[in-house]
Design a protein around this motif. Sequence first.
Motif, short mmCIF file in Angstrom:
data_model
loop_
_atom_site.label_atom_id
_atom_site.label_comp_id
_atom_site.label_asym_id
_atom_site.label_seq_id
_atom_site.Cartn_x
_atom_site.Cartn_y
_atom_site.Cartn_z
N VAL A 35 0.87 -1.17 0.00
CA VAL A 35 0.00 0.00 0.00
C VAL A 35 0.91 1.22 0.00
O VAL A 35 1.72 1.40 0.90
N SER A 36 0.80 2.07 -1.02
CA SER A 36 1.66 3.24 -1.11
C SER A 36 0.84 4.47 -1.49
O SER A 36 -0.30 4.37 -1.91
N GLY A 37 1.46 5.62 -1.32
CA GLY A 37 0.81 6.88 -1.62
C GLY A 37 1.15 7.89 -0.55
O GLY A 37 2.09 7.72 0.22
N GLU A 38 0.35 8.94 -0.49
CA GLU A 38 0.62 10.03 0.44
C GLU A 38 -0.69 10.47 1.07
O GLU A 38 -1.70 10.64 0.39
N VAL A 39 -0.66 10.64 2.40
CA VAL A 39 -1.82 11.13 3.14
C VAL A 39 -1.39 12.27 4.05
O VAL A 39 -0.20 12.48 4.27
N ALA A 40 -2.35 12.98 4.60
CA ALA A 40 -2.06 14.18 5.38
C ALA A 40 -1.71 13.92 6.83
O ALA A 40 -1.12 14.79 7.48
N SER A 41 -2.03 12.74 7.38
CA SER A 41 -1.79 12.53 8.80
C SER A 41 -1.66 11.04 9.12
O SER A 41 -2.04 10.18 8.32
N GLU A 42 -1.15 10.77 10.31
CA GLU A 42 -1.06 9.39 10.79
C GLU A 42 -2.45 8.78 10.92
O GLU A 42 -2.64 7.59 10.65
N GLU A 43 -3.42 9.60 11.31
CA GLU A 43 -4.79 9.12 11.45
C GLU A 43 -5.34 8.65 10.10
O GLU A 43 -5.98 7.60 10.01
N ARG A 44 -5.06 9.42 9.05
CA ARG A 44 -5.52 9.03 7.72
C ARG A 44 -4.83 7.74 7.27
O ARG A 44 -5.46 6.88 6.66
N ARG A 45 -3.55 7.62 7.58
CA ARG A 45 -2.81 6.39 7.24
C ARG A 45 -3.48 5.19 7.91
O ARG A 45 -3.73 4.16 7.27
N ALA A 46 -3.76 5.33 9.20
CA ALA A 46 -4.38 4.24 9.95
C ALA A 46 -5.74 3.87 9.38
O ALA A 46 -6.08 2.68 9.28
#
Length: 87
Positions: A35-46
Amino acid sequence: MNEQLARDLEREIATDPRTHELGIRLQVRGEHLVVSGEVASEERRATVLEVVREHDTGLEIVDHIMLSAEPGPGGPAHEQIDPPQRS
């Protein structure tokens, strides 16, 4: 089949009301789901990883999601820097 699984999960991440992330990419590499890409926060990653885990793929999930450098809405405020004082 593996490529179709990755596309289906990408679509799920893009349309799930908890995530709505369009920049997440998935690849099946052997026994791994990357799973790769870019998100704005650790919460979004989780949350993205939670959506992926809800679909029992039988593959080991490998997290290559990066955090974006620019804080999104609700992120930390920019620090005010005063110009140097003249003597």
